[in-house]
Design an enzyme around this catalytic site. Structure first.
Site, PDB file in Angstrom:
ATOM      1  N   ASN A  74      12.671  -2.844  45.670  1.00 31.20           N
ATOM      2  CA  ASN A  74      13.798  -2.721  44.743  1.00 31.20           C
ATOM      3  C   ASN A  74      14.576  -4.025  44.591  1.00 31.20           C
ATOM      4  OD1 ASN A  74      13.624  -0.080  43.784  1.00 31.20           O
ATOM      5  ND2 ASN A  74      14.430   0.719  45.706  1.00 31.20           N
ATOM      6  N   HIS A  84      16.246  -4.935  41.450  1.00 32.54           N
ATOM      7  CA  HIS A  84      16.107  -3.818  40.520  1.00 32.54           C
ATOM      8  C   HIS A  84      17.354  -2.955  40.422  1.00 32.54           C
ATOM      9  CE1 HIS A  84      12.075  -5.099  40.208  1.00 32.54           C
ATOM     10  NE2 HIS A  84      11.604  -4.004  39.656  1.00 32.54           N
ATOM     11  N   HIS A 133      12.535  -5.203  30.201  1.00 33.40           N
ATOM     12  CA  HIS A 133      12.596  -4.843  31.610  1.00 33.40           C
ATOM     13  C   HIS A 133      12.576  -6.088  32.510  1.00 33.40           C
ATOM     14  CE1 HIS A 133      11.846  -2.420  35.208  1.00 33.40           C
ATOM     15  NE2 HIS A 133      10.888  -3.271  35.508  1.00 33.40           N
TER      16      HIS A 133
END
Lengths: 377, 377
Positions: free
Chosen positions: A253, A256, A272
């Protein structure tokens, strides 16, 4: 309870699942190679090749090559795009497949970007309670991320990837020659993930990635193959240690948590990978602010991201307040504090007393978003 | 391929899943007992109790009892019935849950018949990629069948249970006092499954079930508890030996191959259990015709079914030809021959050279359907 007779009890034992493994193969000659693999492993099965409109030619190449080997199947096309990664789209493809008589002897092939891999992989997870699938990612981001790790899902109006499953593919095949047909912004979109993998791996990988950056950006196939393989190896090492995200997998992560909030706050104007790149840069500042990493890490991470041509700060016009608000709704919030996977140095994710996702005081989060000069709501 | 360089390869190892187990508890006091179990095992989680309209009072009892213990949650109602066991209904409940902020700390409780257990269990399987669930079956059929074994699914226009997953509940709680509020036809609907379990178990179980038949049909709770527990034990033994239906679990299809064709041919006018009962009787005739069982088995099976008040032959007006046609579309057809799970004697399923599902010549199938006097299409 309350003096009533105790209930009878029958114990159900669920047998253990044995270890298994699958390969990710990286190299040119992808379509024929998938057809050959299917011939060797799923002869007599029916192939359902799920593809986006823009990858339907690749899907047709795979199907043609499979038919030459005597396999039967069809391409199931859909429009593509995050907005079509839905339960409704899944249902429509399922209905087409059911109407064509595809049964439990179906093998699904996902030929496309991350959306296709996530959607087709999830479709495979529930079709006849689960059929095998092969991932044939055609974008850099899908090769190093969506196709690896077995996490498949669709979006909902209430958030991305909220309905899904864990369903590993039987094989993953990455052909970097498909990347040369992608717009440069699309390649860049995958590079944040490649940078993240290098940062999780080692100083050496980070240096090598900076060295390769010009060749990557000019689309040299050997450089692409090398970084794809390296990024996949890193993700695979992490996933192999923890394939249900119970703990260690959370290091993936990195970048993220803030990245997703940025992506959402931008109304998905930012791709993204761009959002994740900014997320990596800001979470590095957070790691320093929280005292987990030395100040020098900021410059090191930003230099890597800049070499790869990906952004490191919030674009003009994106309100940091709205990023902050979205962070409060993150899946990983516990007791008001957002939890982050942070880096101490390349190759060394931070392990806190509560695990690999570390709760951070909101004032520090506001700090890296540049919000501390504003009054608190 | 064709002299091109061999692709690079990264191997992904998926770690084994350890064995786990869960309990099925049978006895009165169900709602309070579920609340207590949730308090002991999922304190701090949010309860999503999924119920049909007709079981929503039971769901409210569970919720009330859980709230007394400080747990938070809500009842999510839907109309019920096979026609609502769909992807669309699942999505609607998911959206309601998402809109109310239910996250990965959700535990789903299925409070209702087989439709609710299948739908809510499948919903739990894919909500946030899988959350725990508890089965609280309220019909005899659901207690002895749908709630046990981890098979969850929804129907499609192309067939029943075609989209689903394997997702075992964490606990199953059967309270036979709910059965007294069911219409008698509903109880009967579960008795075919109870008879099947006895036939798979032993001569002794068959004899005991015949002995208990009058008490069962008059709704005596002790008799119901005994047969529920016995049927569950049998299913659990089978499922434990094979929890992915790879082979032995197929014995549970006894009566179901013809039964499903009958159910479908009747346009679902016949209840599931009635169709299965006729299926058991006809498949017993098939076992005798194929030479696997002695003629006396027919009388033995029919006597059991008759004692339980369930049908043993096709109703007037149901065209055997249409049953036969549907059999040809069975999931288990291989090379034109339908495969059946047949019995040699009570306690002894037939194992053929190809496994527990045995291909049978179509002429014999036509024979037991009374079709051999008609011209073949």
């Amino acid at each position: 309870m309350n003096g009533e007779p105790l209930p009878h009890r029958v114990r159900v034992r669920i047998s253990p699942r044995p270890a298994r493994s699958y390969d990710v193969a990286i190299g040119v000659g992808g379509p024929a190679s998938v057809a050959e693999w299917l011939y060797n492993n799923y002869d007599g099965w029916r192939l359902a090749i799920v593809a986006e409109d823009r990858t339907s030619e690749i899907a047709s190449l795979i199907l043609g090559s499979a038919k030459e080997r005597g396999l039967a199947g069809a391409v199931f096309r859909f429009g593509g795009g995050e907005e079509r990664k839905t339960r409704t789209q899944k249902k429509e493809i399922e209905n087409e497949m059911l109407a064509s008589g595809y049964g439990r002897d179906t093998v699904v092939i996902a030929a496309g970007g991350g959306v296709t891999c996530d959607l087709a992989g999830f479709l495979a997870a529930t079709y006849y309670r689960g059929v095998p699938w092969v991932a044939y990612p055609t974008t850099l981001l899908a090769m190093v991320d969506a196709a690896i790790g077995g996490k498949v899902a669709v979006n909902t109006p209430h958030g991305k990837n909220l309905i899904g499953a864990y369903h590993h593919p039987e094989w993953v095949r990455c052909d970097p020659s498909h990347l040369s047909t992608l717009p440069e912004r699309e390649i860049r979109s995958g590079l944040a993930e490649v940078a993240k993998a290098a940062l999780l791996e080692s100083e050496v990988r980070v240096a090598r990635l900076r060295e390769l950056a010009p060749s990557i950006l000019s689309g040299e196939r050997a450089a692409l193959e090398e970084i794809i393989e390296a990024a996949i190896r890193t993700k695979v090492e992490v996933v192999t240690q923890d394939d249900r995200e119970e703990d260690y997998r959370q290091v993936l992560n990195l970048g993220h948590t803030i990245g997703h909030a940025i992506e959402s706050a931008s109304g998905f104007e930012l791709r993204h990978g761009e959002a994740m790149s900014i997320g990596i840069a800001l979470e590095t500042r957070l790691a320093v602010a929280a005292g987990f990493a030395p100040t020098a890490l900021i410059r090191q991470v930003e230099a890597l991201l800049e070499d790869l041509g990906v952004p490191i700060s919030l674009p003009e016009g994106l309100d940091p307040q709205s990023v902050h608000k979205r962070l409060q709704h993150d899946k990983k919030v516990r007791e008001g504090r957002v939890r982050f996977s942070l880096l101490e140095s390349p190759g060394k994710p931070h392990l806190g007393p509560e695990g690999w996702a570390v709760p951070v005081e909101d004032s520090l989060v506001r700090g890296v978003l540049g919000l501390n000069r504003q009054p608190v709501e």
